[in-house]
Design a protein around this motif. Structure first.
Motif, PDB file in Angstrom:
ATOM      1  N   HIS A  35       0.835  -1.202   0.000  1.00  0.00           N
ATOM      2  CA  HIS A  35       0.000   0.000   0.000  1.00  0.00           C
ATOM      3  C   HIS A  35       0.875   1.259   0.000  1.00  0.00           C
ATOM      4  CE1 HIS A  35      -3.188   2.572   2.151  1.00  0.00           C
ATOM      5  NE2 HIS A  35      -3.681   2.268   0.970  1.00  0.00           N
ATOM      6  N   GLU A  89      -4.799   2.650  -8.629  1.00  0.00           N
ATOM      7  CA  GLU A  89      -6.105   3.210  -8.265  1.00  0.00           C
ATOM      8  C   GLU A  89      -6.415   4.472  -9.060  1.00  0.00           C
ATOM      9  OE1 GLU A  89      -6.954   3.774  -4.082  1.00  0.00           O
ATOM     10  OE2 GLU A  89      -8.705   5.009  -4.560  1.00  0.00           O
ATOM     11  N   GLN A 113      -8.054  -0.538  -9.765  1.00  0.00           N
ATOM     12  CA  GLN A 113      -9.037  -0.441  -8.685  1.00  0.00           C
ATOM     13  C   GLN A 113      -9.588   0.974  -8.651  1.00  0.00           C
ATOM     14  OE1 GLN A 113      -7.215  -0.035  -4.801  1.00  0.00           O
ATOM     15  NE2 GLN A 113      -5.213   0.406  -5.690  1.00  0.00           N
ATOM     16  N   ASP A 163      -1.682   5.069  -5.978  1.00  0.00           N
ATOM     17  CA  ASP A 163      -2.803   6.002  -6.125  1.00  0.00           C
ATOM     18  C   ASP A 163      -2.415   7.047  -7.151  1.00  0.00           C
ATOM     19  OD1 ASP A 163      -4.561   5.254  -3.744  1.00  0.00           O
ATOM     20  OD2 ASP A 163      -2.647   5.632  -2.753  1.00  0.00           O
ATOM     21  N   GLU A 202       0.927  -1.009  -4.893  1.00  0.00           N
ATOM     22  CA  GLU A 202      -0.311  -0.217  -4.960  1.00  0.00           C
ATOM     23  C   GLU A 202       0.032   1.240  -5.217  1.00  0.00           C
ATOM     24  OE1 GLU A 202      -3.969   1.948  -3.403  1.00  0.00           O
ATOM     25  OE2 GLU A 202      -1.946   2.086  -2.576  1.00  0.00           O
TER      26      GLU A 202
HETATM   27 CA    CA Z   1      -5.377   3.421  -2.673  1.00  0.00          CA
END
Ligand code: CA
Ligand code: G3P
Length: 254
Positions: free
Chosen positions: A18, A119, A151, A47, A45
């Motif tokens: 993350h 994401e 995602q 963002d 992951e």
């Molecule tokens: Ca995220």
């Protein structure tokens, strides 16, 4: 990590870094992702935020205030301006600084040696980052190699991605306290992302029954390790972990 297809990878619970190894380095930086990759995670992951000139950067918050030495909305700056700021953090009484990376820079670093769990989000209510993103992933041949999952909390964004490239595996995220089992069972996405406190044995079993995988994220660092232990008993399929070493050890123990 290796270059297995996402479909093979999800046989065992996924350890998803993350924002990189954010417990040991500035979140969402190349170094944080390098530490995660060295630790042998199953996916990085990332963002995304879009700059004023339409470039994609790794940044969680809407503003750069919390993680950098600047302030204001990320989307208010061009990429050139964003590169003037640095992420700043303190680990073990040492201050670490590093520039904000673009998605290209992250992919250039790892190429096809890692899986990317990216994401997306709407920008001013519009799905505008997906075109650029899918083209970029395609240029790097990451989609055909099965190295990407996308995602989003936004169904609109996921639909846009699906229409651009139906072969990308997609995850619908639900916000904490907003999980809806019937909705999750009915959506056409293979992965469902749920905040840990909304995860129960019933939820996991019902989603498994309709062929969905459950990926769990955590919003409270103080309870995260205990929560990982709790949801492990339900045989969830992935952990967006802020503590990679802990999660790997947890999954290795019977
Ligand atoms: Ca995220
Ligand atoms: O992407 C899974 C999890 O990260 C969702 O919450 O706010 O940390 O992006 P957030």
């Amino acid at each position: 990590a290796n270059s297995t297809d996402v479909e093979d990878l999800v046989g065992a619970p996924m350890v998803i870094a993350h924002r990189g190894a954010n417990d040991r380095y500035n979140e969402s930086t190349i170094t944080a992702y390098k530490i995660a990759a060295r630790d042998g995670v199953d996916a990085l992951e990332i963002d995304l935020r879009m700059t004023a000139d339409g470039r994609l950067i790794a940044m969680h918050d809407e503003t750069i205030d919390r993680t950098t030495d600047g302030n204001g909305k990320a989307e208010a700056y061009t990429l050139e301006e964003i590169k003037e700021f640095e992420t700043v953090e303190v680990f073990n009484n040492q201050t670490t600084v590093e520039v904000i990376p673009t998605l290209e820079e992250i992919i250039d670093t790892f190429r096809d040696t890692e899986h990317y769990y990216i994401e997306t989000r709407l920008v001013d209510g519009q799905p505008v980052m997906e075109d650029y993103l899918v083209r970029l992933l395609d240029d790097y041949e990451l989609i055909s190699q099965g190295l990407v999952i996308i995602q989003s909390f936004s169904k609109q964004s996921l639909e846009k991605v699906y229409n651009l490239e139906p072969s990308i595996p997609l995850t619908l995220l639900y916000r904490k306290g907003k999980f809806n089992l019937e909705d999750a069972k009915s959506v056409p996405y293979p992965f469902i992302g749920i905040e840990s406190t909304d995860v129960s044995l019933e939820v996991v079993n019902e989603l498994h029954e309709v062929g969905k995988k459950v990926h769990v994220y955590f919003t409270n660092n103080d309870t995260q390790k205990a929560e990982q232990k709790r949801v492990k008993a339900f045989q969830v399929d992935g952990y967006f972990t802020d503590y990679i070493e802990y999660t790997k050890e947890l999954l290795e123990t019977e």
